[in-house]
Write an enzyme that holds these catalytic residues in place. Structure first.
Site, PDB file in Angstrom:
ATOM      1  N   SER A   1      35.602  18.338  37.453  1.00 32.43           N
ATOM      2  CA  SER A   1      36.572  18.210  36.250  1.00 32.43           C
ATOM      3  C   SER A   1      36.471  16.919  35.566  1.00 32.43           C
ATOM      4  CB  SER A   1      37.787  18.648  36.832  1.00 32.43           C
ATOM      5  OG  SER A   1      38.775  19.070  35.738  1.00 32.43           O
TER       6      SER A   1
ATOM      7  N   ASP B   1      34.953  29.805  35.009  1.00 31.56           N
ATOM      8  CA  ASP B   1      35.929  28.725  34.751  1.00 31.56           C
ATOM      9  C   ASP B   1      36.240  28.855  33.104  1.00 31.56           C
ATOM     10  OD1 ASP B   1      36.969  26.340  34.551  1.00 31.56           O
ATOM     11  OD2 ASP B   1      35.318  25.228  35.501  1.00 31.56           O
TER      12      ASP B   1
ATOM     13  N   HIS C   1      37.635  27.047  38.547  1.00 36.27           N
ATOM     14  CA  HIS C   1      37.417  25.651  38.391  1.00 36.27           C
ATOM     15  C   HIS C   1      37.325  25.048  40.005  1.00 36.27           C
ATOM     16  CE1 HIS C   1      37.404  22.040  36.036  1.00 36.27           C
ATOM     17  NE2 HIS C   1      38.655  21.635  36.441  1.00 36.27           N
TER      18      HIS C   1
END
EC number: 3.4.14.11
Length: 811
Positions: A377, A497, A528
């Site tokens: 991320s 995601d 994610h």
């Protein structure tokens, strides 16, 4: 279970013997054995390091069955030869597989094939001595039932404990091209330094000092130089969750008309900001001894795994975080500068100090100047940003679920589009959440006014009013500098995601496709998430092979052994396929024309007709959906005459007679009109057909999966099949109808006038089964992502002039 191992390095018998000697499975004693059974008995004796007496070890061997009638101890004591099936009966049990549950003693090779475990080469039905040595070598590289190699399993039981303090053992110790856990994790050195960055983002007349937390092997104190795994995490020093929540924007606001403007790319290209830089702090003294330490870091389990294998780990949160200088900027060049400042220090090219007083400099004297960046991320995003600078010392990036262009994170096609699950979040919210200087009351008191001014500037420049691409977003587009990448890349992303959407990794993959760097891509079926503790793929081994090659310079053929692309299958559980590319330019395309409720072949005659839907919902229904987005999604894709029937268009293909493997970026060409001078369209591509599909969130299989000997742990997980569902969303996309040309030019939109519109959906890789139907849903308000104005907007589509184009591959 199904096992896929991509990181087993093919090894000659001579090399296998050398490596078995290096890890103490072979020595002068057992090399003199002349019967295979004696050698295998000795291997097993050594494989129970937790038992120190021969009688107890013998008991363990007797608890394994060699044949349906004979246990392992009895068999190896009374036979000279080792049949292949006996070897694998014993091996499967040592790997944790259960007799009669996972395999049959009458046919272990059938289980080896079914589970996809490697079987060593052999010419006959029994192993020769050399074949047995090779078979044991291969077994040590083989995954057990919990997704670890057998050697890693032995490691967690203390196999390498005697080697940790054995000066005759080389460090790092390499087996099958991968670093092994021969470093003492009870003696790791924890220290803090403050790196002086070439920037002054808080404008106090001094270069920003950035806190870095270092964990390195104790062996470095004796002169060993080690590589570094560096994770740049803005969350590392704490977050302001309540402040971020308070700043979150209201998304129940109307879409507004934009003034048409022939904006050019030059108009929105970010300009380099050059401000005078304060002088560097003078270095009057240098030391190799840090002045600060720390207790427990906010660690990343993949990094923990490598701490036991001789890699140092560095965590830094960057500008505007607790114990560092500067202000948060959310992804702009200033944040990139602060990210690479740590790399420059690790590579010997920048100054750090022992304290914030900056009186004593301290070099990274223990570093071998070879750095990898890791993280998911925002963490992986900063790794991508760093790579696009070409900074010296950064050898490779392992970025998971990373942003490559912040516009593609918070916007889409001239619209404000939230990352999935976070309606109302934006660049300013993220900046506030990560401005952890605010956690120190005294520090925040001194910087508060500057921070509020900075935060207001971010809020204004991110422009939630138009959603257009502008200079703010251009400054946060790392793809512009992808040509500068010199580090090798291992990219990981989830095909489901919807936080950092797949477009981010796809655009980066296409940008680096022709660069002279080694690049690999892994696409999984998750959201994610991290995938380093999954049972069905040897991801940790892949990373070990990769880092051992990249940072230790070991010629283990990682660059050729690992496939270019690995993609998890969405139909068969625990199945990963190797591919030469993803979204290749040469992919064929299947075309569908839009007819009333149908997707049809281009050859079908389509009468001229238009179809319409209205975006405005009854107030009660609208309010309900704002709090139950899952119900909105179900109604959107569900039966034709449900609550969303008049508020979306649904087109389905004929039932497929063969599987169709979508691969790449579906596109849609439409002629569309709307009854007002404003509008948006959203699209979802859907798999229709009853099936038990993989869940997008992994299922925990086992808690406390060891990463070393009496060291840290991770949770074993896997994607498992969920209950039968009638549909599955494949991919989606959005577009402001005033941004038909691009994301920065505002086009005129006259009410009730048809315009051509071409939309590229998020990229995908998806197997659509025979017997299913491909569906396209066209709607407007996306309750999970777009603004929700509930306006009286009537949309019309010209069917004869509209089509869906789906790139695909053949297996």
């Amino acid at each position: 279970m199904r096992n896929q191992q991509f990181a087993i390095r093919p090894t000659t018998l001579d090399q296998a013997r050398v490596e078995l000697q290096q890890i103490h499975f072979l020595d002068d004693t057992n090399l003199s054995f002349t019967t295979p059974s004696d050698l295998l008995r000795d291997f097993y004796d050594r494989s129970w390091p937790e038992y120190t007496t021969s009688s107890v070890v013998a008991q363990q061997l007797s608890n394994l069955m060699a044949t349906p009638e004979t246990d392992g101890l009895t068999y190896l004591t009374t036979h000279e030869q080792v049949p292949v099936d006996v070897f694998y009966n014993l091996a499967l049990q040592r790997l944790g597989f259960a007799v009669d549950l996972d395999f049959q003693l009458t046919d272990p090779l059938a289980a080896m094939t079914k589970i996809q475990l490697p079987v060593a080469d052999h010419e006959g039905t029994t192993f020769t001595l050399n074949e047995l040595m090779n078979a044991w070598y291969v077994l040590l590289t083989t995954h057990n039932k919990t997704g670890q190699t057998f050697l890693d399993q032995l490691t967690t039981h203390g196999y390498f404990a005697p080697l940790i303090h054995d000066n005759s053992v080389p460090k790092p110790l390499i087996f099958n091209g991968k670093a092994q856990a021969v470093f003492d994790t009870t003696q790791l050195i924890h220290e803090v330094v403050y790196v002086e960055s070439p920037q002054d983002t808080d404008h106090d007349g001094h270069r920003d000092l950035l806190k870095a937390e270092i964990i390195r092997p104790a062996e470095t104190a004796n002169g060993l130089k080690v590589p570094v795994l560096y994770t740049a995490s803005p969350y590392n020093q704490g977050t302001n969750d309540e402040a971020g929540e308070a700043l979150t924007h209201n998304v129940n606001v109307p879409l507004t008309a934009k003034q048409p403007a022939a904006t050019t790319l030059a108009d929105v290209t970010a300009e380099s900001v050059t401000t005078p830089l304060p002088d560097a702090r003078p270095v009057t003294a240098t030391t190799h001894t840090a002045a600060e330490t720390f207790a427990r870091e906010q660690s990343y389990t993949l990094n923990d795994y490598f701490l036991a294998r001789g890699f140092a780990v560095v965590y830094a949160a960057g500008i505007g975080t607790k114990d560092s200088d500067g202000l948060r900027t959310t992804g702009d060049p200033e944040e990139t500068t602060s990210t690479i400042a740590i790399i420059e220090w690790l590579a010997g090219n920048r100054t750090a100090f022992t304290t914030r007083n900056a009186t004593q400099a301290i070099p990274a004297w223990w570093s071998n100047h070879q750095v990898a960046m890791t993280g998911r991320s925002y963490l992986g995003t900063l790794a991508t940003a760093a790579a696009t600078t070409g900074v010296a010392g950064l050898k490779t990036v392992i970025s998971e679920a990373a942003i490559s262009n912040w516009y593609d994170y918070y916007r889409d096609g001239g619209l404000v589009v939230a990352p999935g699950g976070f309606p109302g979040e934006d660049a300013d919210v993220l900046a506030e959440e990560t401005f952890s200087r605010q956690l120190l009351a005294g520090d925040y008191h001194r910087i508060q006014e500057k921070w509020q001014h900075q935060l207001a500037a971010i809020t204004q420049n991110q422009d939630r009013v138009t959603g257009n691409y502008n200079r703010f977003w251009d400054a946060r587009n790392y793809l512009k500098n992808a040509k500068n990448i010199k580090a090798d890349l291992l990219l990981v992303h989830g095909l489901n995601d919807w936080n950092v959407k797949p477009r981010n990794v796809n655009n980066l993959w296409r940008a680096v496709r022709d660069l002279p760097v080694t690049k690999k891509l892994i696409l999984h079926q998750g959201q994610h998430i991290y995938i380093n503790a999954f049972r069905s793929i040897d991801y940790t081994d892949i990373v070990n092979l990769w880092l051992t090659h990249e940072l230790l310079g070991v010629d283990n053929h990682a660059e050729t052994l690992l496939p270019n692309v690995i993609i998890q299958d969405n139909v068969t559980p625990e199945t990963w396929q190797a591919y030469p590319d993803w979204d290749a330019p040469s992919n064929p395309v299947q075309h569908f024309n839009l007819q009333a409720d149908e997707l049809v072949a281009p050859s079908d005659h389509i009468p001229a007709a238009a179809t319409s839907f209205n975006d405005q919902l009854p107030v009660d229904q609208f309010n309900h959906y704002t709090h139950h987005i899952d119900e909105w999604q179900a109604d959107l894709l569900g039966d034709k005459h449900n609550a969303m029937f008049k508020h979306r268009l649904l087109f389905k293909s004929a039932v497929l007679t063969d599987d169709l493997v979508l691969d790449g970026r579906p596109t849609i060409d439409l002629q569309v009109a709307v009854n007002q001078p404003l509008g948006l369209l959203s699209f979802q591509l859907v798999d229709y057909g009853d099936a038990k599909r993989l869940g997008v969130s992994p299922t925990p299989l086992r808690i406390r999966l060891d990463e070393g000997y009496r060291w840290r742990e991770d949770n074993l997980r896997e994607f498992t099949v969920a209950a039968t569902t009638p549909w599955k969303m494949i991919t989606k996309g959005h577009r402001n109808l005033q941004n038909r040309t691009n994301a920065y030019q505002v086009d005129e939109l006259k009410p009730n006038t048809f315009y051509d519109l071409s939309v590229t959906l998020q990229p995908t890789h998806y197997r659509l089964l025979a017997g299913h139907q491909l569906g396209l849903v066209i709607y407007a308000t996306d309750f999970g992502m777009t603004v929700r104005g509930n306006q009286d907007l009537q949309y019309s589509i010209q069917l004869g002039q509209s089509a869906l184009h789906v790139p695909f591959i053949t297996d």
